[in-house]
Structure formats: C-alpha cells, structure tokens
Enzyme design. Sequence first.
Site, PDB file in Angstrom:
ATOM      1  N   ASP A  51    -110.624 -44.132  33.329  1.00  0.00           N
ATOM      2  CA  ASP A  51    -110.549 -42.863  32.912  1.00  0.00           C
ATOM      3  C   ASP A  51    -110.327 -42.019  34.110  1.00  0.00           C
ATOM      4  O   ASP A  51    -111.227 -41.888  34.797  1.00  0.00           O
ATOM      5  CB  ASP A  51    -111.809 -42.291  32.051  1.00  0.00           C
ATOM      6  CG  ASP A  51    -111.303 -40.871  31.427  1.00  0.00           C
ATOM      7  OD1 ASP A  51    -110.633 -40.870  30.375  1.00  0.00           O
ATOM      8  OD2 ASP A  51    -111.863 -40.186  31.973  1.00  0.00           O
ATOM      9  N   TYR A  56    -109.183 -34.459  39.293  1.00  0.00           N
ATOM     10  CA  TYR A  56    -110.215 -35.198  39.943  1.00  0.00           C
ATOM     11  C   TYR A  56    -109.719 -35.523  41.411  1.00  0.00           C
ATOM     12  O   TYR A  56    -110.470 -35.904  41.975  1.00  0.00           O
ATOM     13  CB  TYR A  56    -110.241 -36.431  39.259  1.00  0.00           C
ATOM     14  CG  TYR A  56    -111.038 -36.527  37.692  1.00  0.00           C
ATOM     15  CD1 TYR A  56    -111.548 -35.244  37.159  1.00  0.00           C
ATOM     16  CD2 TYR A  56    -111.349 -37.695  37.094  1.00  0.00           C
ATOM     17  CE1 TYR A  56    -112.098 -35.426  35.930  1.00  0.00           C
ATOM     18  CE2 TYR A  56    -111.715 -37.781  35.883  1.00  0.00           C
ATOM     19  CZ  TYR A  56    -111.969 -36.594  35.385  1.00  0.00           C
ATOM     20  OH  TYR A  56    -112.657 -36.579  33.993  1.00  0.00           O
ATOM     21  N   LYS A  81    -105.067 -36.980  32.881  1.00  0.00           N
ATOM     22  CA  LYS A  81    -105.330 -35.769  31.881  1.00  0.00           C
ATOM     23  C   LYS A  81    -104.460 -34.378  32.437  1.00  0.00           C
ATOM     24  O   LYS A  81    -104.166 -34.552  33.741  1.00  0.00           O
ATOM     25  CB  LYS A  81    -106.689 -35.053  31.885  1.00  0.00           C
ATOM     26  CG  LYS A  81    -107.867 -36.441  31.356  1.00  0.00           C
ATOM     27  CD  LYS A  81    -109.043 -35.833  31.520  1.00  0.00           C
ATOM     28  CE  LYS A  81    -109.863 -36.804  31.062  1.00  0.00           C
ATOM     29  NZ  LYS A  81    -110.286 -37.673  32.044  1.00  0.00           N
ATOM     30  N   HIS A 112    -106.737 -31.444  29.305  1.00  0.00           N
ATOM     31  CA  HIS A 112    -107.962 -31.557  29.668  1.00  0.00           C
ATOM     32  C   HIS A 112    -108.828 -30.643  29.092  1.00  0.00           C
ATOM     33  O   HIS A 112    -110.165 -30.897  28.882  1.00  0.00           O
ATOM     34  CB  HIS A 112    -108.002 -31.462  31.278  1.00  0.00           C
ATOM     35  CG  HIS A 112    -109.111 -32.183  32.113  1.00  0.00           C
ATOM     36  ND1 HIS A 112    -108.955 -32.467  33.209  1.00  0.00           N
ATOM     37  CD2 HIS A 112    -110.543 -32.230  31.614  1.00  0.00           C
ATOM     38  CE1 HIS A 112    -110.200 -33.010  33.543  1.00  0.00           C
ATOM     39  NE2 HIS A 112    -111.098 -32.840  32.594  1.00  0.00           N
TER      40      HIS A 112
END
Length: 311
Positions: A51, A56, A81, A112
């Site tokens: 994931d 990120y 996302k 998100h």
Amino acid sequence: MSTAVSKNTSTIKLNTGYTIPQVGLGTWRSKENEGYKAVLTALQAGYRHIDDAAIYLNEEEVGRAIKDSGVPREEIFLTTKLWNTQQRTPEEALNQSLKRLGVDYVDLYLMHWPVPFRTETIKDGNYLTIPKKADGRPDVDEEWNFVKTWELMQELPKTGKVRSVGVSNFSINNLKELLSSPGNKLTPAVNQIELHPLLPEFALVDFCKEHGIVVEAYSPFGGQDAPVLDDNIINQIAKDHGADAGQVIVSWGVQRGIVTLPKSVTPARVVSNLQTFKLSDDEFRSISQLTNSKKPKRTNAPDMSPFPLFE
C-alpha cells in the site's frame, strides 16, 4: 494455551471481482532506502499486497523494490493514492504515479482524502505538497468537491491503468453524499481508514459492509506512538499464544473481515506482522471492547478546515 501463528494468505473479494490480500504492508513514513528495504523484505517474506500513496514521496523506491524482488508483478496487489492537489486531474496524477512506480497499472487507486486543495500558490510545479494559506492552514479548494473528483475517478478503470478505485478517510456522511450523487455510477471498492482497537469504527465498518465496500485499516497499531501495542489485555493475549502484540492486533483486524495494513521498516517486524492466528471469542470481544474502559484515540487528524473531517 499456545496457538501456532502462521503466514496469513487470506483474501477478500472486492465489488469489482478482484481479490485483495487481507494483510498488506503499509509504507507511510517509509522514506528513501527504508521504504525500499521494507518492501523488498515484505515481498521476500510472502506479502503480496503493498500500500503506497503519491504523498508518501516513496513511489520510486517502492517500484524499484517490486522490480528487484523477482516476484511477478501480476502476483502483487499494489495500491497508490490521489493527492488532494490533483483532484481535478486524477488521470494525470495516476499517470505520474505509474511512471514513478515503474508499472503499467495499479490494482487499487484511492482518493486519499475527501478534501481538494487549491494549487494557485504552488510555483515550482510540485503538487505533492500541502499548499498553505497565509494563516498556515491548508488551502482548501471550496469551488471543487470530492463528488466531482469521484465522477472522474470512476472512469479510470476503463483505461486499463487501474483495476479498482476507492476512497480513503471517508466518513459515513461522506459516503452517503458520494453514493447518492446524480453522477455516481460506481460504488467505491474500498474505504481505507485509521482503524485499531482504540478506534474500532464499528458503525462505519457496518455501513461499508452493507454497501459492499471493503474496509482497509491503516495505522492498525495506533499511529506513530503506537499506544495499542502497550495495552495490557493485548499483551496478555499475546503471551498466552506465544505471539507478539502486533500479531494479536493484525489477527483481530483479519477476524473482523478488514484488510489490515501494518507498517514497519524493521525487517523482523515486517516478517512477524504477516503471521496471524485465530483469537477465541472471549479474546476477540475483549479487544473489541477496549474503548469501553479507554478513551478512543485518533492519531491522524489533520486540520483541513473548513472541511469537516470524520463527521
């Protein structure tokens, strides 16, 4: 009594017909080489679900680890996302994520947050950021909304670049608004939320199950300060089974029918988090009832006002 823990290989069928492994590796806050090593360790240990998310800032490392693992791409369930600054252009954002990941498609693409951001203050072209107003709060785009974003996202599976689409951090009210909107043609496959024994989200999970939406749990150990891992009841159950607290919590999530995404960059912990076992009814109930005696704790609650998160 000691129960043998074993590698979890259980899956759940999504409303799109695809299957998702019930335990996956979360990669939030896994930066640079840490993220690469964690994903490589996970895939070599038997994980088949990774994931990720554009914000990120580690999609390149995750993609490189997938490639270097030697595990065929088609055996891996890969999620990324859509970040808030790109809600008006989700296909463009998806293309950028695919390029960074070095793959032709993702298995799941999530919105998100149900909150779009304005991009006028971004001068360097880097949309993977949090644009701020003069008062320091995120620059929320009040002329757009998540329903419009979803109308664009629901068309993405037709491109072949993503197999299933879903949402993240959506409340019951957010889901009701999305599902009842005139332009909605597709029920989200997934709602990924913060979920752990101190934030069990029973009502939201029930609502999702009623509508065929699979729930995914991020921060299953209770966030960065991991308050759940220190709980006496959880640690006693772990001791009784010759397991560790993390394995107890992942087992509890799996038994609830939830996809659970433990995150770690410690190799031994990455491996152990995939090992689960069957909790007794009493053990399961005692974990589910922790918030009867302890205050519920949400660890990821950013200020996105004026949008009312989690309401």
